[in-house]
Design a protein around this motif. Sequence first.
Motif, PDB file in Angstrom:
ATOM      1  N   ALA A   1       0.819  -1.234   0.000  1.00  0.00           N
ATOM      2  CA  ALA A   1       0.000   0.000   0.000  1.00  0.00           C
ATOM      3  C   ALA A   1       0.843   1.271   0.000  1.00  0.00           C
ATOM      4  CB  ALA A   1      -0.989  -0.008   1.142  1.00  0.00           C
ATOM      5  N   ARG A   2       1.337   1.680   1.166  1.00  0.00           N
ATOM      6  CA  ARG A   2       2.020   2.965   1.278  1.00  0.00           C
ATOM      7  C   ARG A   2       3.465   2.903   0.814  1.00  0.00           C
ATOM      8  NH1 ARG A   2      -1.164   2.229   5.820  1.00  0.00           N
ATOM      9  NH2 ARG A   2       0.525   1.162   6.899  1.00  0.00           N
ATOM     10  N   ALA A   3       3.939   1.753   0.425  1.00  0.00           N
ATOM     11  CA  ALA A   3       5.339   1.608   0.020  1.00  0.00           C
ATOM     12  C   ALA A   3       5.628   2.472  -1.212  1.00  0.00           C
ATOM     13  CB  ALA A   3       5.655   0.145  -0.270  1.00  0.00           C
ATOM     14  N   ASP A   4       6.894   2.906  -1.283  1.00  0.00           N
ATOM     15  CA  ASP A   4       7.331   3.783  -2.369  1.00  0.00           C
ATOM     16  C   ASP A   4       7.985   2.933  -3.465  1.00  0.00           C
ATOM     17  OD1 ASP A   4       8.154   6.213  -3.705  1.00  0.00           O
ATOM     18  OD2 ASP A   4      10.157   5.800  -2.918  1.00  0.00           O
ATOM     19  N   MET A   5       7.428   3.008  -4.697  1.00  0.00           N
ATOM     20  CA  MET A   5       7.919   2.172  -5.789  1.00  0.00           C
ATOM     21  C   MET A   5       9.374   2.482  -6.124  1.00  0.00           C
ATOM     22  SD  MET A   5       7.670  -0.211  -7.954  1.00  0.00           S
ATOM     23  CE  MET A   5       5.946  -0.684  -8.017  1.00  0.00           C
ATOM     24  N   THR A   6       9.750   3.763  -6.063  1.00  0.00           N
ATOM     25  CA  THR A   6      11.143   4.138  -6.362  1.00  0.00           C
ATOM     26  C   THR A   6      12.096   3.451  -5.396  1.00  0.00           C
ATOM     27  OG1 THR A   6      10.401   6.283  -7.183  1.00  0.00           O
ATOM     28  CG2 THR A   6      12.738   6.068  -6.618  1.00  0.00           C
ATOM     29  N   SER A   7      11.736   3.433  -4.105  1.00  0.00           N
ATOM     30  CA  SER A   7      12.580   2.785  -3.091  1.00  0.00           C
ATOM     31  C   SER A   7      12.626   1.279  -3.308  1.00  0.00           C
ATOM     32  CB  SER A   7      12.051   3.092  -1.689  1.00  0.00           C
ATOM     33  OG  SER A   7      12.067   4.476  -1.453  1.00  0.00           O
ATOM     34  N   LEU A   8      11.472   0.667  -3.684  1.00  0.00           N
ATOM     35  CA  LEU A   8      11.445  -0.772  -3.937  1.00  0.00           C
ATOM     36  C   LEU A   8      12.380  -1.140  -5.078  1.00  0.00           C
ATOM     37  CD1 LEU A   8       7.597  -1.453  -3.630  1.00  0.00           C
ATOM     38  CD2 LEU A   8       9.365  -1.910  -1.917  1.00  0.00           C
ATOM     39  N   ARG A   9      12.361  -0.345  -6.141  1.00  0.00           N
ATOM     40  CA  ARG A   9      13.229  -0.616  -7.304  1.00  0.00           C
ATOM     41  C   ARG A   9      14.697  -0.404  -6.942  1.00  0.00           C
ATOM     42  NH1 ARG A   9      10.623  -0.529 -12.392  1.00  0.00           N
ATOM     43  NH2 ARG A   9      12.449   0.417 -13.364  1.00  0.00           N
ATOM     44  N   ALA A  10      14.972   0.565  -6.032  1.00  0.00           N
ATOM     45  CA  ALA A  10      16.356   0.819  -5.621  1.00  0.00           C
ATOM     46  C   ALA A  10      16.916  -0.351  -4.818  1.00  0.00           C
ATOM     47  CB  ALA A  10      16.435   2.107  -4.794  1.00  0.00           C
ATOM     48  N   MET A  11      16.017  -1.096  -4.147  1.00  0.00           N
ATOM     49  CA  MET A  11      16.477  -2.204  -3.305  1.00  0.00           C
ATOM     50  C   MET A  11      16.586  -3.520  -4.072  1.00  0.00           C
ATOM     51  SD  MET A  11      14.477  -1.568   0.313  1.00  0.00           S
ATOM     52  CE  MET A  11      12.836  -1.362  -0.367  1.00  0.00           C
ATOM     53  N   ALA A  12      15.656  -3.779  -4.977  1.00  0.00           N
ATOM     54  CA  ALA A  12      15.503  -5.104  -5.569  1.00  0.00           C
ATOM     55  C   ALA A  12      16.592  -5.426  -6.584  1.00  0.00           C
ATOM     56  CB  ALA A  12      14.132  -5.207  -6.229  1.00  0.00           C
ATOM     57  N   SER A  13      16.761  -6.742  -6.826  1.00  0.00           N
ATOM     58  CA  SER A  13      17.688  -7.214  -7.854  1.00  0.00           C
ATOM     59  C   SER A  13      17.012  -7.080  -9.222  1.00  0.00           C
ATOM     60  CB  SER A  13      18.048  -8.674  -7.600  1.00  0.00           C
ATOM     61  OG  SER A  13      18.717  -8.806  -6.363  1.00  0.00           O
ATOM     62  N   PRO A  14      17.816  -6.899 -10.264  1.00  0.00           N
ATOM     63  CA  PRO A  14      17.234  -6.882 -11.612  1.00  0.00           C
ATOM     64  C   PRO A  14      16.975  -8.319 -12.073  1.00  0.00           C
ATOM     65  CG  PRO A  14      19.607  -6.495 -11.706  1.00  0.00           C
ATOM     66  CD  PRO A  14      19.255  -6.566 -10.255  1.00  0.00           C
ATOM     67  N   PRO A  15      16.077  -8.546 -13.031  1.00  0.00           N
ATOM     68  CA  PRO A  15      15.173  -7.520 -13.595  1.00  0.00           C
ATOM     69  C   PRO A  15      14.057  -7.172 -12.614  1.00  0.00           C
ATOM     70  CG  PRO A  15      14.675  -9.666 -14.505  1.00  0.00           C
ATOM     71  CD  PRO A  15      15.895  -9.868 -13.669  1.00  0.00           C
ATOM     72  N   PHE A  16      13.624  -5.890 -12.583  1.00  0.00           N
ATOM     73  CA  PHE A  16      12.665  -5.429 -11.590  1.00  0.00           C
ATOM     74  C   PHE A  16      11.314  -6.134 -11.716  1.00  0.00           C
ATOM     75  CE2 PHE A  16      15.704  -2.811 -10.058  1.00  0.00           C
ATOM     76  CZ  PHE A  16      16.069  -1.724 -10.861  1.00  0.00           C
ATOM     77  N   GLU A  17      10.964  -6.500 -12.943  1.00  0.00           N
ATOM     78  CA  GLU A  17       9.651  -7.136 -13.102  1.00  0.00           C
ATOM     79  C   GLU A  17       9.593  -8.507 -12.420  1.00  0.00           C
ATOM     80  OE1 GLU A  17      11.590  -6.096 -15.486  1.00  0.00           O
ATOM     81  OE2 GLU A  17      11.932  -7.569 -17.074  1.00  0.00           O
ATOM     82  N   ASP A  18      10.769  -9.097 -12.136  1.00  0.00           N
ATOM     83  CA  ASP A  18      10.795 -10.384 -11.436  1.00  0.00           C
ATOM     84  C   ASP A  18      11.033 -10.244  -9.940  1.00  0.00           C
ATOM     85  OD1 ASP A  18      10.448 -11.596 -13.854  1.00  0.00           O
ATOM     86  OD2 ASP A  18      12.587 -11.997 -14.166  1.00  0.00           O
ATOM     87  N   HIS A  19      11.483  -9.052  -9.490  1.00  0.00           N
ATOM     88  CA  HIS A  19      11.912  -8.914  -8.092  1.00  0.00           C
ATOM     89  C   HIS A  19      11.188  -7.806  -7.330  1.00  0.00           C
ATOM     90  CE1 HIS A  19      15.285 -11.074  -9.946  1.00  0.00           C
ATOM     91  NE2 HIS A  19      15.507 -11.582  -8.721  1.00  0.00           N
TER      92      HIS A  19
END
Length: 662
Positions: free
Chosen positions: A174-192
Amino acid sequence: MRQLRALCGFILLTLAVLAAARPKAGPEQKCKSGPVDLVFLIDSSRSVRPHEFETMRKFMIDILNTLDIGPNATRVGVVQYSSQVRSEFSLKTHSRLETMVKGINQIIPLAQGTMTGLAIRYVMNAAFTAEEGDRPKVPNVAVIVTDGRPQDRVAEVAAEAREKGIEIYAVGVARADMTSLRAMASPPFEDHVFLVESFDLIHQFGLQFQDKLCGVDLCLESDHGCEHICESSPGSYHCLCLPGYTLNDDGKTCAAIDLCAEGKHDCEQICVSSPGSFTCDCNKGYKLNDDKKTCSMIDYCSFGNHSCDHECVSVLNGYHCRCNEGYRLLDDGKTCQAIDLCAEGKHDCEQICISAPGTFTCDCNKGFKLNKDKKTCTNMDLCNTVEHGCEHQCVSTPGSYYCICPEGQLLQEDGKSCGTCKSANIDLVLLIDGSKSVRPQNFELVKKFVNQVVDSLDVSAHGTRVGLVQYSSRVRTEFPLNMYHSADEIKAAVMKVEYMEKGTMTGLALKHMLENSFSEAEGARPASRNIPRIGLVFTDGRSQDDITEYAKKAKEAGITMYAVGVGKAVEDELREIASEPVEKHFYYTTDFTAISTIAENLKLNVCPEESQGEIEVKDPCACESLVEFQQATMSSLEQLTQKLAGMTARLEQLENQLLSRK
């Protein structure tokens, strides 16, 4: 409620996807993956409501139910974070699903901020370490579940974690920030990257997570032939050996590593080999030290059966006895006897020989001192060798000394100081007003006033004693009568006094002075010694309590009371505090800058005749005068006799020196 419903949907879909991905398995079959080290990093900040945290707890448990949990299969750790990071259990803590679920159910949320970057750094530096159960060459997977924007930087630390081989899934609620999620996750983003807002994304994350952990495990599905450990990788596998073994050229069998034979050890004497390791041992007569490498000779003395009088010395396969310096070993080889050089006459002391085992020191008879050669003695002039403390003159006698005063002055009770009378010592307690009306700059003037009063006194342990009490709405003893014994110590302590502020409880201060400050416990001398007790009250305003009772009791107790007022001080109160005659014990000024003049005019440390403003003129022919004259004459004769005795002793010393030279 929106994010709760979404997260519940995510859990259900994830479980459904995992189940659908196993078409050949029964409903109770676990996901059979290769070894994986999985750490859940869960957000427990205050924005995560209790029912949301329970949903997150259930989410983890449901995921665990689909995994093959075990020390050689999937290991799981859980870390929660908010403003701080706390490991709930590590990768090595639990090897069974039941204890792991119990650990998750016991988690208590931290309920603070959202320091996601700090948490990622902890997982990277602590959770995925060998000490915490991380296995070499086993995939490291971190699943971050958060509901808000991080309060610290995550991009750099997440990149560092990914460079170290940690695969990161970022699950936002819900309140999570997508930019921060992408900064944390491994690529490719669509899988992580997964945000619980769309069923499509939930379905996609479930498929990806299931595919990653639950792919075909060739170690389980094929005859791999590995002697020790088979490790799966997507579409393949390879063999590993247990610690202490090395993989042979066939890629399947293992051979023990003999570090002793290869010389890869640091044992001092004997190396005992085991696969991939070694232990050290020692030759006969030696024991292994705490470092488990070096050897020391066995200490036979430590067995406690040697019976040596002084010191036991261990040797290889035995021991012998030895005596301390100044002793000799007797024929039994165990007992020690002190060597008495004084008794054997093996010394060169002129007067006294003091024996110690194997040595000696010289000393002198009373009235003599040891010379620099530490052997011979000279008659001692104590006035020139000790801190005698005489105020006027020190007179030496054999082995002692006494003090005398100039004509017209008398030796005081301390036997060292001189004065025109013997009643000049007092016990003085100053009560200073520390109320807020005084103000800090004026309080500094009050402290200078106190020190000006102290400068006029003969302060010492046997002379005048001074105590200080500050009062406002309460009373505080700054220092009692018995704390300091010199004017310099008192003045230094006064300048360190801190301003109290608040009200003006003068009556309470008078009560404290009467009941505490003039007690023998705080340094007041016994009333039987007739040392005058003087209380000085300094105030700048009207008292907020009654002063009548304790002003009267203080004077009835024999305390001479002085009252010093400034500014808005009430004259009637000052007069009520002051002793009779009031005019001699009451002072007032309108300005703090003028209180130094009052200090100059105060006469506290005086003899009774001076304090009365009169000096009695005695009849020289009266009996009392004749007795005083006789006593003074006898005192002078006694001092003269002592001087003659000193001169006689000095002449005898000179005569002895002349005879010794002949």
